[in-house]
Design a protein around this motif. Sequence first.
Motif, PDB file in Angstrom:
ATOM      1  N   GLY A  68      37.442  40.088  33.562  1.00  0.00           N
ATOM      2  CA  GLY A  68      38.258  40.510  34.812  1.00  0.00           C
ATOM      3  C   GLY A  68      38.913  41.364  34.340  1.00  0.00           C
ATOM      4  N   LEU A  69      37.588  43.203  35.270  1.00  0.00           N
ATOM      5  CA  LEU A  69      38.289  43.987  34.338  1.00  0.00           C
ATOM      6  C   LEU A  69      38.686  45.105  35.878  1.00  0.00           C
ATOM      7  N   GLY A  70      39.195  44.036  36.535  1.00  0.00           N
ATOM      8  CA  GLY A  70      39.919  44.853  38.118  1.00  0.00           C
ATOM      9  C   GLY A  70      41.870  44.981  37.892  1.00  0.00           C
ATOM     10  N   ILE A 105      42.838  51.409  50.413  1.00  0.00           N
ATOM     11  CA  ILE A 105      43.671  50.545  49.716  1.00  0.00           C
ATOM     12  C   ILE A 105      44.316  51.603  48.622  1.00  0.00           C
ATOM     13  N   CYS A 106      44.877  52.221  49.527  1.00  0.00           N
ATOM     14  CA  CYS A 106      45.313  54.171  48.291  1.00  0.00           C
ATOM     15  C   CYS A 106      46.980  54.249  48.400  1.00  0.00           C
ATOM     16  N   PHE A 107      47.658  53.031  48.896  1.00  0.00           N
ATOM     17  CA  PHE A 107      48.949  53.557  49.011  1.00  0.00           C
ATOM     18  C   PHE A 107      49.984  52.595  47.478  1.00  0.00           C
ATOM     19  N   GLY A 130      28.196  43.571  35.079  1.00  0.00           N
ATOM     20  CA  GLY A 130      27.247  42.235  35.709  1.00  0.00           C
ATOM     21  C   GLY A 130      27.498  40.699  34.612  1.00  0.00           C
ATOM     22  N   THR A 131      28.483  40.716  34.632  1.00  0.00           N
ATOM     23  CA  THR A 131      28.540  39.545  34.183  1.00  0.00           C
ATOM     24  C   THR A 131      29.703  38.537  34.142  1.00  0.00           C
ATOM     25  N   VAL A 132      29.222  37.297  34.084  1.00  0.00           N
ATOM     26  CA  VAL A 132      30.400  36.180  34.490  1.00  0.00           C
ATOM     27  C   VAL A 132      30.887  35.395  33.319  1.00  0.00           C
ATOM     28  N   GLY A 167      41.897  37.202  39.138  1.00  0.00           N
ATOM     29  CA  GLY A 167      42.743  37.098  39.919  1.00  0.00           C
ATOM     30  C   GLY A 167      42.361  36.026  40.821  1.00  0.00           C
ATOM     31  N   ASN A 168      41.356  34.745  40.471  1.00  0.00           N
ATOM     32  CA  ASN A 168      41.444  33.783  40.487  1.00  0.00           C
ATOM     33  C   ASN A 168      41.381  32.728  39.740  1.00  0.00           C
ATOM     34  N   ALA A 169      41.925  32.967  38.681  1.00  0.00           N
ATOM     35  CA  ALA A 169      42.094  31.665  38.108  1.00  0.00           C
ATOM     36  C   ALA A 169      41.094  31.653  36.876  1.00  0.00           C
ATOM     37  N   GLY A 256      38.289  41.234  49.440  1.00  0.00           N
ATOM     38  CA  GLY A 256      39.423  41.525  49.237  1.00  0.00           C
ATOM     39  C   GLY A 256      40.508  40.395  49.617  1.00  0.00           C
ATOM     40  N   ALA A 257      41.194  39.714  48.639  1.00  0.00           N
ATOM     41  CA  ALA A 257      41.740  38.317  48.725  1.00  0.00           C
ATOM     42  C   ALA A 257      43.619  38.727  48.280  1.00  0.00           C
ATOM     43  N   ARG A 258      44.281  38.685  49.326  1.00  0.00           N
ATOM     44  CA  ARG A 258      45.326  38.535  48.497  1.00  0.00           C
ATOM     45  C   ARG A 258      46.280  37.570  47.886  1.00  0.00           C
ATOM     46  N   PRO A 341      47.514  37.620  33.221  1.00  0.00           N
ATOM     47  CA  PRO A 341      47.563  38.397  34.357  1.00  0.00           C
ATOM     48  C   PRO A 341      47.094  38.684  35.712  1.00  0.00           C
ATOM     49  N   SER A 342      47.632  39.046  36.326  1.00  0.00           N
ATOM     50  CA  SER A 342      46.664  39.707  38.240  1.00  0.00           C
ATOM     51  C   SER A 342      47.495  38.951  38.465  1.00  0.00           C
ATOM     52  N   LYS A 343      46.451  38.592  39.959  1.00  0.00           N
ATOM     53  CA  LYS A 343      47.310  38.199  40.896  1.00  0.00           C
ATOM     54  C   LYS A 343      48.039  36.425  41.071  1.00  0.00           C
TER      55      LYS A 343
HETATM   56  C1  LIG Z   1      43.197  44.476  51.808  1.00  0.00           C
HETATM   57  C2  LIG Z   1      43.890  44.458  50.701  1.00  0.00           C
HETATM   58  C3  LIG Z   1      44.915  45.988  51.178  1.00  0.00           C
HETATM   59  C4  LIG Z   1      45.668  46.530  50.105  1.00  0.00           C
HETATM   60  N1  LIG Z   1      45.980  47.047  50.115  1.00  0.00           N
HETATM   61  C5  LIG Z   1      47.466  47.751  48.675  1.00  0.00           C
HETATM   62  C6  LIG Z   1      47.410  49.225  48.751  1.00  0.00           C
HETATM   63  O1  LIG Z   1      47.727  49.634  49.578  1.00  0.00           O
HETATM   64  N2  LIG Z   1      48.731  49.278  47.894  1.00  0.00           N
HETATM   65  C7  LIG Z   1      48.519  48.419  46.790  1.00  0.00           C
HETATM   66  O2  LIG Z   1      49.202  48.590  45.908  1.00  0.00           O
HETATM   67  N3  LIG Z   1      47.894  47.691  46.647  1.00  0.00           N
HETATM   68  C8  LIG Z   1      47.230  46.840  47.936  1.00  0.00           C
HETATM   69  N4  LIG Z   1      46.933  45.939  48.039  1.00  0.00           N
HETATM   70  C9  LIG Z   1      46.417  44.688  46.618  1.00  0.00           C
HETATM   71  C10 LIG Z   1      46.281  45.423  45.656  1.00  0.00           C
HETATM   72  O3  LIG Z   1      45.110  46.093  45.309  1.00  0.00           O
HETATM   73  C11 LIG Z   1      45.786  43.928  44.838  1.00  0.00           C
HETATM   74  O4  LIG Z   1      46.424  42.495  44.953  1.00  0.00           O
HETATM   75  C12 LIG Z   1      45.334  43.951  43.735  1.00  0.00           C
HETATM   76  O5  LIG Z   1      44.467  44.911  43.056  1.00  0.00           O
HETATM   77  C13 LIG Z   1      44.987  42.594  42.500  1.00  0.00           C
HETATM   78  O6  LIG Z   1      44.476  43.111  41.122  1.00  0.00           O
HETATM   79  P1  LIG Z   1      43.824  42.111  40.662  1.00  0.00           P
HETATM   80  O7  LIG Z   1      43.806  42.274  39.019  1.00  0.00           O
HETATM   81  O8  LIG Z   1      44.844  40.686  40.445  1.00  0.00           O
HETATM   82  O9  LIG Z   1      42.856  41.608  40.833  1.00  0.00           O
HETATM   83  P2  LIG Z   1      41.084  42.639  41.188  1.00  0.00           P
HETATM   84  O10 LIG Z   1      41.492  44.044  41.254  1.00  0.00           O
HETATM   85  O11 LIG Z   1      40.496  41.570  42.487  1.00  0.00           O
HETATM   86  O12 LIG Z   1      40.340  42.223  39.663  1.00  0.00           O
HETATM   87  C14 LIG Z   1      40.035  41.077  39.492  1.00  0.00           C
HETATM   88  C15 LIG Z   1      38.320  41.729  38.341  1.00  0.00           C
HETATM   89  O13 LIG Z   1      38.090  39.959  38.283  1.00  0.00           O
HETATM   90  C16 LIG Z   1      36.878  39.892  38.230  1.00  0.00           C
HETATM   91  N5  LIG Z   1      35.855  38.619  37.980  1.00  0.00           N
HETATM   92  C17 LIG Z   1      36.243  37.518  38.885  1.00  0.00           C
HETATM   93  N6  LIG Z   1      36.098  36.701  38.786  1.00  0.00           N
HETATM   94  C18 LIG Z   1      35.215  37.161  37.819  1.00  0.00           C
HETATM   95  C19 LIG Z   1      34.111  36.329  36.906  1.00  0.00           C
HETATM   96  N7  LIG Z   1      33.940  35.358  37.180  1.00  0.00           N
HETATM   97  N8  LIG Z   1      33.870  37.360  35.478  1.00  0.00           N
HETATM   98  C20 LIG Z   1      33.933  38.138  35.383  1.00  0.00           C
HETATM   99  N9  LIG Z   1      34.556  39.229  36.775  1.00  0.00           N
HETATM  100  C21 LIG Z   1      35.232  38.748  37.444  1.00  0.00           C
HETATM  101  C22 LIG Z   1      36.797  41.278  39.826  1.00  0.00           C
HETATM  102  O14 LIG Z   1      35.336  41.609  40.460  1.00  0.00           O
HETATM  103  C23 LIG Z   1      37.571  42.207  39.884  1.00  0.00           C
HETATM  104  O15 LIG Z   1      37.080  43.243  39.538  1.00  0.00           O
HETATM  105  C24 LIG Z   1      45.853  45.107  49.136  1.00  0.00           C
HETATM  106  C25 LIG Z   1      45.270  44.338  49.071  1.00  0.00           C
HETATM  107  C26 LIG Z   1      44.044  43.708  49.578  1.00  0.00           C
HETATM  108  C27 LIG Z   1      42.782  42.986  49.378  1.00  0.00           C
END
Ligand SMILES: Cc1cc2nc3c(=O)[nH]c(=O)nc-3n(C[C@H](O)[C@H](O)[C@H](O)COP(=O)(O)OP(=O)(O)OC[C@H]3O[C@@H](n4cnc5c(N)ncnc54)[C@H](O)[C@@H]3O)c2cc1C
Length: 642
Positions: A68-70, A105-107, A130-132, A167-169, A256-258, A341-343
């Motif tokens: 997961g490169l989020g 998501i800009c703040f 494009g890989t899971v 982000g989704n375990a 988008g999942a909070r 790490p991640s949410k």
């Molecule tokens: C609608 C909305 C508005 C928001 N507004 C703001 C804001 O204004 N400011 C702010 O700071 N934060 C904001 N947030 C919160 C913040 O953007 C996110 O909580 C944060 O970016 C999450 O980061 P993450 O690394 O946990 O998850 P993500 O950024 O979602 O990264 C997870 C990555 O894992 C990848 N992935 C998942 N499963 C697999 C798998 N099986 N194989 C390969 N890859 C996989 C996904 O494609 C994704 O790229 C907002 C969130 C939402 C939903």
Amino acid sequence: MPLREGAYRAPPEGRLRLGSVRPVSDARQRIRGGLCMEIRLTVNGKATVRRAGKAPGFAASYDVVVAGLGTAGAEALMHCIARKLKTFGIERQNGMGGLSTIGGICFGGGLNRRLRDCEQAASAADVAYGTVIAGVWTEGRRIVGVRTLANGIVRDVAAAVVIDATGNATVARMCGCGLRKGRAFDGVMAPCARAEVWLDDGKQTPRPIYRNFPDDLSRSAEDYSATATKLARSRHGFWLSQKAQGRMLRPSAVIGAREEVRVETEEIASMADAIAGKVFPNPLFFACEPEDLPVYYEDHVFESKEIRNWKVHCGLPMFYYPSSVPYGTIVAKGMENLLVPSKHFGVAHDLGGSLRMQPEMRKTGVAAALAAFLMLRLKCAAKDVPYAELKPLLEETGCLKPARDTRVNTIHGKKFGPLTDEEVVAALRTDVTRTAEWWQGPRGEATGSAAERAAYALWTAWERGVRGPEASKTALAEKLFAALGKTPRHDGNFALALALMDDARAVPVLRDLVAHPGGPADPVVAGAFPNRIKAIDMLGRFADVESVPVLVEIVADGARTFTAGLADAGSFGGGDTMCRFQALAYALTALQAIWAKHPDRQTALRTSRLQAKLPPFKSHLDGYDLGERLRRVGLVPRKGRK
Ligand SMILES: Cc1cc2nc3c(=O)[nH]c(=O)nc-3n(C[C@H](O)[C@H](O)[C@H](O)COP(=O)(O)OP(=O)(O)OC[C@H]3O[C@@H](n4cnc5c(N)ncnc54)[C@H](O)[C@@H]3O)c2cc1C
């Protein structure tokens, strides 16, 4: 009965669910040689299990695999590369950035401005888009490799450390790690949000609007797609300026999942810790972000005691408070070399509303990379990384900077005090309203108003009750107690302040508030949560047996009499139905709390459940039926079942 804390219910079966792997710690599942993979596929609802017992021929071997490169994963990848670790990044989308690339998501210090750097750095690593992740190879409590799937091609790679930043375990789930889901009371999450843009042909300033759809992920996905399309077509100046500033870099239709599931980790940070001012000895970072989950929900009765104190009892709408986050929150429990790490990291639901923003998620990613570096250098398990070695690296990378805002404390310092005991008592001689808004903070017009001051006085009592010291706690409690009976209109405030300090001398006044709603101590104030409802909540906490008959009466009457006059005054902002829902929900949960401490009163609760008359409670969130929530947690019976 409420669900067990952290109980996790499996998501609904999809047509094809890939890669759910049984815990290998279960001896019956082990395959000779110790190394095994067991993939459970659910195809069109039919479960099949495929086992592989032989060590695979790994196509490559890496120090670290980042799944997961989020927001968190991209940072983790960058920092692994910077530490010269041989790293493999896996991302199911066609680019990195995850949620930080969604339009709107800009703040708050997002990743999007750094994406180009991330992508450049990634050229020094192997990255598969494009890989899971389709499975994990485990040996005892260690992950030895992962299986990836792209375009139907399966590839196994060996890994010394795995960072699950999905982000989704995804990886943690495959390893059989424990998962936690949603709030403790009923497991409900705030998973989805939509960004809806009111463009209105450019006549009106557009504004993103977020809503949660706890039960409908696909609707959220549709909303995101629509938003992305609108943004792409937009010629409106606001969005163009956002794009020009790099804030709207790549609007994309990512779901988008909070809040999704969270991994069971070595340590967990909670709102109670933050309120108590707990500073962990091994902090990864310090945070201070607005908590906004409960703002979208109206069933705060099911949230934690801390959320109710903040939002309902003190009338402070957003939780904006500094917290410290310990290292153990990114260490998956039970696995030696899995960092999370991640949410989905180790934060309780109530604090998760604050600890989910990009700056924090980026820091979890950085910290995971640093921990991986030390694990490899010191040849130790994730949970054994010595904090003394980690700390300088965290400092070097800016993770340990103070939280970017400490608004409540700022108010403390500038406008309100700190309040002396006498000021607390004086401030409580005003009606508490829900006027305080986090964004008004120290600069806003409303700051310093008498109503805010009263809300702040309640908060001061609560904080003093939690943090002490004992002598000052006792001194304030005595002054609050002495103030009772002097100005009847404000007795409710004084009793609630005492109750927030856990002082049972409040109970007689609370009973009176519930028995005589609309009495002198229960002024009806527009926009405020009424004292009579707060009193019910507190009586439940004190497990007050004497209030059982009146609570039973409220439920049996469908809370009609009890809530008379509240809707006209704009309490809860949702009309008669909403006021009745609140009264019923609080009365039923209070009865349940009393029953938990006095099992002999079980009959009263059971009778109340059966007698409860529920109007249809549709909340302002489409499709979120509050009455259904009460049924699901068993507080009222399902139709036809007695
Ligand atoms: C609608 C909305 C508005 C928001 N507004 C703001 C804001 O204004 N400011 C702010 O700071 N934060 C904001 N947030 C919160 C913040 O953007 C996110 O909580 C944060 O970016 C999450 O980061 P993450 O690394 O946990 O998850 P993500 O950024 O979602 O990264 C997870 C990555 O894992 C990848 N992935 C998942 N499963 C697999 C798998 N099986 N194989 C390969 N890859 C996989 C996904 O494609 C994704 O790229 C907002 C969130 C939402 C939903």
